[in-house]
Design an enzyme around this catalytic site. Structure first.
Site, mmCIF file in Angstrom:
data_model
loop_
_atom_site.group_PDB
_atom_site.id
_atom_site.type_symbol
_atom_site.label_atom_id
_atom_site.label_comp_id
_atom_site.label_asym_id
_atom_site.label_seq_id
_atom_site.Cartn_x
_atom_site.Cartn_y
_atom_site.Cartn_z
ATOM 1 N N TYR A 29 2.147 5.380 5.265
ATOM 2 C CA TYR A 29 3.053 5.028 4.175
ATOM 3 C C TYR A 29 4.347 5.814 4.264
ATOM 4 C CZ TYR A 29 3.846 3.219 -0.619
ATOM 5 O OH TYR A 29 4.303 2.549 -1.726
ATOM 6 N N SER B 2 -4.308 5.618 7.406
ATOM 7 C CA SER B 2 -3.822 5.602 6.032
ATOM 8 C C SER B 2 -3.253 4.216 5.711
ATOM 9 C CB SER B 2 -2.814 6.732 5.813
ATOM 10 O OG SER B 2 -2.582 6.939 4.445
ATOM 11 N N GLN B 3 -1.949 4.103 5.413
ATOM 12 C CA GLN B 3 -1.393 2.764 5.251
ATOM 13 C C GLN B 3 -1.660 1.932 6.501
ATOM 14 O OE1 GLN B 3 2.819 1.161 3.771
ATOM 15 N NE2 GLN B 3 2.937 1.839 5.896
ATOM 16 N N ASP C 100 -11.462 13.612 1.402
ATOM 17 C CA ASP C 100 -10.156 12.949 1.301
ATOM 18 C C ASP C 100 -9.813 12.708 -0.167
ATOM 19 O OD1 ASP C 100 -7.899 11.325 1.484
ATOM 20 O OD2 ASP C 100 -8.676 10.198 3.194
ATOM 21 N N HIS D 229 -7.595 13.916 4.309
ATOM 22 C CA HIS D 229 -6.584 12.980 4.818
ATOM 23 C C HIS D 229 -5.723 13.733 5.829
ATOM 24 C CE1 HIS D 229 -5.212 8.890 3.959
ATOM 25 N NE2 HIS D 229 -3.972 9.308 4.160
#
Length: 320
Positions: free
Chosen positions: A92, A184-185, A274, A303
């Site tokens: 992101y 992630s994203q 996370d 994360h």
């Protein structure tokens, strides 16, 4: 085993909290119809980056709503295929990164396409054009627009699918050997891409974002990558009078609801600590996948960099 939310055995059976809109399937069929009716007007331009193993190009195409989308395109030098290809999606607010990052895969015989998301840290356009707040964040972009087709992540999901179609039709690519990956994203977009283009054979989503928004809210973790959820309620619905409608609308762009469309083989990675993309939101996706799948669990990691997983991913992608 230390966890901060559900025990692992509960995670393995958790199937999500965020509501799924009743017209979800019609919504995405309409979206795919729009994408398929869009002329991508593909442009491939040689890049200045030089490598003894790779030919490097700037790839541009037109996505839905007229936005011009950018991706790095790399192929093995002096190899006309047919060869496997891997789609890469970034985290992101980031971008497709450096050319150098992909040379190992190109040297191993893969074509690589690494996309910049609309309006984030790279070269792809965000044309805007929605009603309502655009101050912060892409999750909420278009949330106040009466037409849910204007949710920004709907268009970003379609960009991943359009890129997949373009790469599959390159003359030197074997359309039956396509992979996708990202963290992630990028993990969320990997899920979305393989759901919208089920021909993708192997996918490696790493701690995927964009899943189970209501669960994030219920855990009081609408911060970091999900901060815009909290800011939206504080500014535009402080009494939560529209809470059910808001989370239902977000359900259109909740990757857990797309996961059962995936047909490719899945290798996922998650850290049980996370707090950015909580493990339960990731398992909500994983548990809905019906195709062959496996998950690598890091009990003490969040994360962050997951040691050894890049090697595991590489070995998995060699099976394309």
């Amino acid at each position: 085993m230390a966890v901060f939310e559900m025990p692992l055995e509960q995670l393995k059976n958790y199937t999500g909290t965020n509501p799924k809109p009743k017209d979800f399937d019609e919504y995405w069929q309409r979206a795919l119809d729009e994408m398929n009716a869009t002329d991508p007007n593909v442009e491939i331009i040689p890049a200045d980056f030089k490598s003894p193993v790779a030919e490097c190009y700037h790839l541009y195409f037109t996505g839905v709503k007229g936005a011009r989308i950018y991706a790095k395109l790399m192929k093995p030098r002096n190899n006309d295929g047919p060869m496997p290809a891997i789609l890469n999606f970034h985290g992101y607010s980031g971008n497709s990164g450096d050319w150098y990052n992909y040379l190992g895969y190109v040297a191993s015989g893969f074509t690589i396409a690494a996309m910049d998301c609309r309006g984030q840290g790279g070269l792809s356009e965000d044309r805007g054009g929605v009603l309502g707040n655009t101050l912060q964040g892409h999750i909420i972009r278009g949330l106040d627009d009466p037409d849910p087709d204007n949710l920004l992540f709907r268009n970003i999901f379609l960009d991943t699918a359009m890129l997949a179609k373009i790469v599959m039709n390159l003359p030197y690519v074997d359309r039956n050997r396509i992979g996708a990956t990202g963290g992630s994203q990028g993990g969320g977009l990997t899920i979305a891409c393989a759901a919208l283009v089920p021909e993708i054979k192997r996918l490696v989503p790493v701690y995927p974002f964009l899943s189970d928004y209501k669960r994030v809210w219920d855990m009081d973790l609408a911060k970091d990558a999900y901060l815009e959820l909290s800011q939206y309620f504080r500014r535009f619905d402080p009494l939560h009078l529209r809470e059910e409608d808001i989370f239902t609308k977000l359900g259109y762009i909740d990757i857990q609801h797309l996961a059962d469309r995936i047909q490719g083989e899945v290798l996922m990675a998650t850290g049980l600590m996370d707090t950015v993309c909580p493990p339960s939101t990731q398992f909500a996706v994983y548990n809905k996948i019906k195709s062959k799948k496996d998950i690598v669990i890091y009990p003490d990691y969040g994360h962050e960099y997951l040691p050894g997983f890049e090697d595991i991913k590489y070995q998995f992608m060699l099976g394309l």
